[in-house]
Design a protein around this motif. Structure first.
Motif, PDB file in Angstrom:
ATOM      1  N   VAL A 267     -59.556 -25.482  14.856  1.00 24.47           N
ATOM      2  CA  VAL A 267     -59.193 -26.839  15.280  1.00 24.47           C
ATOM      3  C   VAL A 267     -59.148 -26.918  16.802  1.00 24.47           C
ATOM      4  O   VAL A 267     -59.618 -27.890  17.407  1.00 24.47           O
ATOM      5  N   ARG A 268     -58.584 -25.889  17.451  1.00 17.99           N
ATOM      6  CA  ARG A 268     -58.507 -25.893  18.918  1.00 17.99           C
ATOM      7  C   ARG A 268     -59.899 -25.978  19.547  1.00 17.99           C
ATOM      8  O   ARG A 268     -60.107 -26.672  20.544  1.00 17.99           O
ATOM      9  N   GLN A 269     -60.852 -25.273  18.943  1.00 20.01           N
ATOM     10  CA  GLN A 269     -62.204 -25.284  19.486  1.00 20.01           C
ATOM     11  C   GLN A 269     -62.898 -26.619  19.230  1.00 20.01           C
ATOM     12  O   GLN A 269     -63.580 -27.155  20.112  1.00 20.01           O
ATOM     13  N   ALA A 270     -62.717 -27.146  18.026  1.00 16.87           N
ATOM     14  CA  ALA A 270     -63.417 -28.379  17.651  1.00 16.87           C
ATOM     15  C   ALA A 270     -62.744 -29.628  18.216  1.00 16.87           C
ATOM     16  O   ALA A 270     -63.414 -30.617  18.525  1.00 16.87           O
ATOM     17  N   ARG A 271     -61.405 -29.588  18.344  1.00 21.59           N
ATOM     18  CA  ARG A 271     -60.665 -30.774  18.779  1.00 21.59           C
ATOM     19  C   ARG A 271     -59.671 -30.418  19.886  1.00 21.59           C
ATOM     20  O   ARG A 271     -58.455 -30.401  19.675  1.00 21.59           O
ATOM     21  N   PRO A 272     -60.160 -30.130  21.068  1.00 20.28           N
ATOM     22  CA  PRO A 272     -59.245 -29.787  22.172  1.00 20.28           C
ATOM     23  C   PRO A 272     -58.340 -30.938  22.585  1.00 20.28           C
ATOM     24  O   PRO A 272     -57.385 -30.736  23.336  1.00 20.28           O
ATOM     25  N   ASP A 273     -58.634 -32.153  22.102  1.00 24.19           N
ATOM     26  CA  ASP A 273     -57.815 -33.313  22.444  1.00 24.19           C
ATOM     27  C   ASP A 273     -56.486 -33.347  21.692  1.00 24.19           C
ATOM     28  O   ASP A 273     -55.568 -34.082  22.070  1.00 24.19           O
ATOM     29  N   LEU A 274     -56.358 -32.552  20.616  1.00 22.37           N
ATOM     30  CA  LEU A 274     -55.168 -32.605  19.769  1.00 22.37           C
ATOM     31  C   LEU A 274     -54.067 -31.686  20.284  1.00 22.37           C
ATOM     32  O   LEU A 274     -54.332 -30.559  20.713  1.00 22.37           O
ATOM     33  N   GLU A 275     -52.811 -32.184  20.215  1.00 19.09           N
ATOM     34  CA  GLU A 275     -51.658 -31.314  20.408  1.00 19.09           C
ATOM     35  C   GLU A 275     -51.473 -30.527  19.111  1.00 19.09           C
ATOM     36  O   GLU A 275     -51.312 -31.122  18.040  1.00 19.09           O
ATOM     37  N   LEU A 276     -51.471 -29.201  19.198  1.00 22.77           N
ATOM     38  CA  LEU A 276     -51.570 -28.371  17.997  1.00 22.77           C
ATOM     39  C   LEU A 276     -50.732 -27.111  18.164  1.00 22.77           C
ATOM     40  O   LEU A 276     -50.669 -26.539  19.252  1.00 22.77           O
ATOM     41  N   GLU A 277     -50.103 -26.692  17.074  1.00 21.74           N
ATOM     42  CA  GLU A 277     -49.384 -25.421  17.073  1.00 21.74           C
ATOM     43  C   GLU A 277     -49.532 -24.769  15.708  1.00 21.74           C
ATOM     44  O   GLU A 277     -49.438 -25.434  14.679  1.00 21.74           O
ATOM     45  N   GLY A 278     -49.760 -23.442  15.714  1.00 18.83           N
ATOM     46  CA  GLY A 278     -49.850 -22.737  14.466  1.00 18.83           C
ATOM     47  C   GLY A 278     -50.263 -21.286  14.674  1.00 18.83           C
ATOM     48  O   GLY A 278     -50.873 -20.952  15.697  1.00 18.83           O
ATOM     49  N   PRO A 279     -49.907 -20.442  13.731  1.00 19.58           N
ATOM     50  CA  PRO A 279     -49.047 -20.723  12.588  1.00 19.58           C
ATOM     51  C   PRO A 279     -47.612 -21.013  13.057  1.00 19.58           C
ATOM     52  O   PRO A 279     -47.168 -20.476  14.062  1.00 19.58           O
TER      53      PRO A 279
ATOM     54  N   ALA B 180     -58.924 -26.401   8.553  1.00 20.49           N
ATOM     55  CA  ALA B 180     -59.176 -26.971   9.875  1.00 20.49           C
ATOM     56  C   ALA B 180     -59.648 -28.421   9.753  1.00 20.49           C
ATOM     57  O   ALA B 180     -59.226 -29.294  10.526  1.00 20.49           O
ATOM     58  N   GLU B 181     -60.508 -28.683   8.767  1.00 19.83           N
ATOM     59  CA  GLU B 181     -60.994 -30.051   8.565  1.00 19.83           C
ATOM     60  C   GLU B 181     -59.867 -30.974   8.109  1.00 19.83           C
ATOM     61  O   GLU B 181     -59.771 -32.127   8.546  1.00 19.83           O
ATOM     62  N   ILE B 182     -58.997 -30.451   7.239  1.00 18.37           N
ATOM     63  CA  ILE B 182     -57.843 -31.237   6.784  1.00 18.37           C
ATOM     64  C   ILE B 182     -56.934 -31.580   7.965  1.00 18.37           C
ATOM     65  O   ILE B 182     -56.441 -32.706   8.091  1.00 18.37           O
ATOM     66  N   ALA B 183     -56.716 -30.610   8.854  1.00 11.39           N
ATOM     67  CA  ALA B 183     -55.855 -30.843  10.017  1.00 11.39           C
ATOM     68  C   ALA B 183     -56.419 -31.942  10.907  1.00 11.39           C
ATOM     69  O   ALA B 183     -55.696 -32.850  11.345  1.00 11.39           O
TER      70      ALA B 183
END
Length: 682
Positions: A577-589, A532-535
């Protein structure tokens, strides 16, 4: 589609600087660029066209970038014009912008060659970027020439974009610029642009290479000397970058001494030696030379000395594609003298939302140049590092410190024909900083039992010395790894500069976009928390360098379809990552094909804003990451820049031991931009 026609008013102007600068300016703005020459010589490939294609990595076949030959224009001008328009139309249909470069006044196509260029520009519908020579012309002469060619453009119904006065003596640029304000840009004469290379002179006197590195034939020369005097007098009169003509029958007595002087830091470095006449070299001398490590080009010509000198005297550069040194000098001159944004505004060019490799590189150098930093290069005697340093200085990108023996570094640079006068060179063995760094390192590593005496030996290693320069504020970042292993490069930064989890990304420059892969070099098997930190770090790094982050957390499964420890780790990391960085567009797995291919994405994740258009790819472990980036690099022909380290207080970046000069230039620029960001964060 945007087009611009670079045309000169006479043979004295030099369009090469303008063509290079305009191509770089557009390449940094639009997503696809082409270059076109309407008329070329009958034989061989056009040197300027080849320079542009090589420097900017343009993929169009050479044949698609040319219109017709001079002979074709002489035979049937009207039909030739039709062929030029058709060829340009086919090329321009594939690109967002095309730079057209007019004729060279080497074979006049009509009674007035400039009028023909204006007519071509009018038929292509491209505005003319006019180039007028300021060499040996006063202000009145320049104004008169501009007025004449402006009228010529109007008669041919061609549109003028802007006027550039080039080849102005550096001492006169500021005054002429004031007198021509609002009329023309003023460019100083680019140092060395017209200087012939050893290869240019080799061709002019029909010489062949006897000894030395063929790559050194690209070295620029400052003139030709005839070795007609005694050895002491010859050594006393040696000057840098000269080509020496030496009769073959005197080679036995003079050549070994010239070669020895060339490699000595106490004498200027030569560009090459040409042996004249058909006299065979004495066998003992031949045996001596073949046993030496001769890197200076030594050539032989059947011509006598007088004939050879007569042929060489008028030779100017331009017979071959420009060297990297000349290209970077030309680009630096254009960038300083021409208002790029104003030109783009006149062309009504809108910056694309995509990030192509050329745009990435252009923006990178521009950002580094805008807020200069000092970067230390640990491997100061490595040839690729020295060549990169020369190019960085020519483009005025960063301040540099090289580590190594000053005598050895200067001698190596002179041998390569590089100008590194503005570089600081520090020898870790003898520097007064060594004791200071030993005390600092011992203090930092006291918990590991490191004493000052032990530290004094450790800090002699260039990677430790360079990292401590960064730590102590004597440099803003460090780059190493062209010779040293990754472990040798990054271990000191882990010990001295670590601020959190250290990971890395590669910038993968594909033909039409730049992607970010992390972590492919540092963390072998990250936990869900580390992943998550790497992402998050990778997304921030992407954004910092102009790549809009859309993060794909890669796995062997997409969405909720898979189970198992490996995919569960990725799923957990995605949630964090979703919880810590809601500003990011993210998909996974998500699987790689669903992340990058819109067709697959539509089937597997039709509602995702990331699937099919991801820009940041986060791998689950080092094994996957290293395999992925090298597979893409080799199979897709991508340029991999990195690893760029994350999680350090100040930037230190590693090079591949196979790094090219351009890789090193880009990595130094990345380091400088990271230093700007890191400084704002502290």
């Amino acid at each position: 589609m945007t087009g611009v026609y670079v045309a000169s008013s006479d043979a004295e102007s030099d369009k090469r600087t303008i063509a290079l600068g305009m191509t770089e300016l557009l390449a940094g703005t639009v997503d696809s660029i082409g270059v076109f020459r309407p008329i070329v010589a009958e034989q061989g490939r056009d040197p300027l066209l080849e320079t542009l294609r090589r420097r900017f990595g343009l993929g169009d076949p050479y044949e698609d970038c040319v219109g017709v030959t001079y002979q074709r224009v002489h035979t049937d001008p009207e039909e030739a014009m039709s062929e030029i328009v058709a060829a340009y139309g086919a090329l321009s249909a594939r690109h967002s912008a095309v730079v057209v470069v007019g004729t060279d006044y080497t074979d006049a196509v009509t009674a007035t060659e400039f009028a023909f260029n204006a007519r071509v520009a009018a038929n292509l519908g491209t505005p003319v970027l006019l180039v007028v020579s300021g060499a040996d012309r006063g202000t009145a002469g320049v104004r008169s020439e501009i007025a004449v060619v402006h009228a010529e453009l109007a008669r041919e119904h061609a549109t003028r974009l802007a006027t550039v006065v080039d080849r102005v003596h550096p001492d006169g640029t500021s005054g002429l610029r004031e007198r021509l304000e609002g009329i023309a840009y003023v460019l100083p004469d680019v140092p060395g642009l017209s200087s012939p290379t050893v290869r240019d002179l080799q061709r002019a006197c029909d010489a062949r290479l006897l000894f030395g590195d063929a790559e050194r034939l690209a070295r620029e020369t400052s003139g030709v000397d005839i070795a007609s005097m005694s050895l002491p007098a010859l050594l006393d009169r040696m000057t840098a970058d000269r080509l020496v003509l030496l009769t073959a029958d005197r080679a036995g007595s003079l050549l070994p001494a010239l070669l020895a002087a060339h490699t000595s830091p106490d004498f200027p470095s030569l560009a090459g030696v040409v042996l004249t006449g058909d006299t065979e070299m004495p066998e003992p001398v031949w045996r001596l030379l073949t046993g030496m490590d001769v890197r200076l080009p030594v050539l032989t010509t059947p011509l006598d000395t007088y004939t050879a000198a007569t042929r060489l005297a008028p030779v100017r550069g331009g017979l071959a594609p420009l060297s990297d040194k000349k290209i970077e000098s030309a680009l630096a001159t254009f960038g300083t003298a021409v208002d790029g944004p104003e030109l783009l505004n006149r062309l009504r060019v809108t910056r694309t939302g995509a990030v192509t490799p050329l745009m990435f590189e252009y923006t990178l150098l521009d950002r580094a140049r805008a807020d200069r930093r000092r970067v230390v290069l640990a491997e100061g005697t490595e040839e690729r590092v020295l060549r990169a340093a020369d190019l960085l200085l020519r483009r005025d990108v960063v301040d540099l410190t090289l580590l190594g023996s000053p005598r050895e570094v200067r001698a190596r640079a002179d041998d390569l024909g590089l100008d590194l006068g503005a570089v600081d060179v520090i020898d870790p063995d003898s520097s007064e900083l060594r004791d200071r760094f030993a005390e600092e390192y011992a203090s930092l590593r006291a918990h590991k039992g490191v004493t000052v005496d032990l530290a004094r030996d450790t800090v002699r290693e260039v990677s430790y010395f360079g990292t401590l320069m960064v730590h102590c504020g004597l440099a803003d970042g460090m780059v190493s790894g062209a010779v040293h292993t990754t472990a040798q490069t990054v271990r000191p930064s882990f010990e001295i500069l670590r601020s959190g989890l250290v990971s890395s990304v590669f910038f993968m420059c594909l033909a039409d976009r730049v992607l970010v892969y992390g972590d492919c070099a540092v963390v072998p098997d990250p936990s869900a928390e580390q992943l998550a930190e790497i992402a998050a770090s990778s997304a921030d790094t992407a954004a910092r360098f102009g790549v809009q982050p859309r993060v794909a957390m890669l796995s062997y499964s997409t969405g909720a379809s898979g189970t198992g420890a490996d995919v569960d780790k990725v799923r957990a990391a995605t949630d964090q990552v979703r919880q810590a960085r809601p500003d990011l567009e993210l998909e996974g797995p998500i699987q790689y094909d669903a992340a990058i291919d819109p067709g697959v994405a539509h089937t597997k994740l039709p509602d995702s804003t990331v699937a099919g258009r991801a820009t940041v790819f986060v791998v689950p472990d080092l094994n996957t990451g290293n395999t992925l980036y090298k597979g893409v690099q080799r199979s897709a022909g991508a340029v991999a820049i990195g690893p760029v380290l994350q999680g350090l207080r100040k930037p230190v970046n590693d090079l591949s031991r196979g790094a090219t000069v351009r890789d090193i230039v880009n990595t130094v620029a990345i380091t400088a931009v990271q230093a700007r960001k890191d400084e704002r964060d502290t």
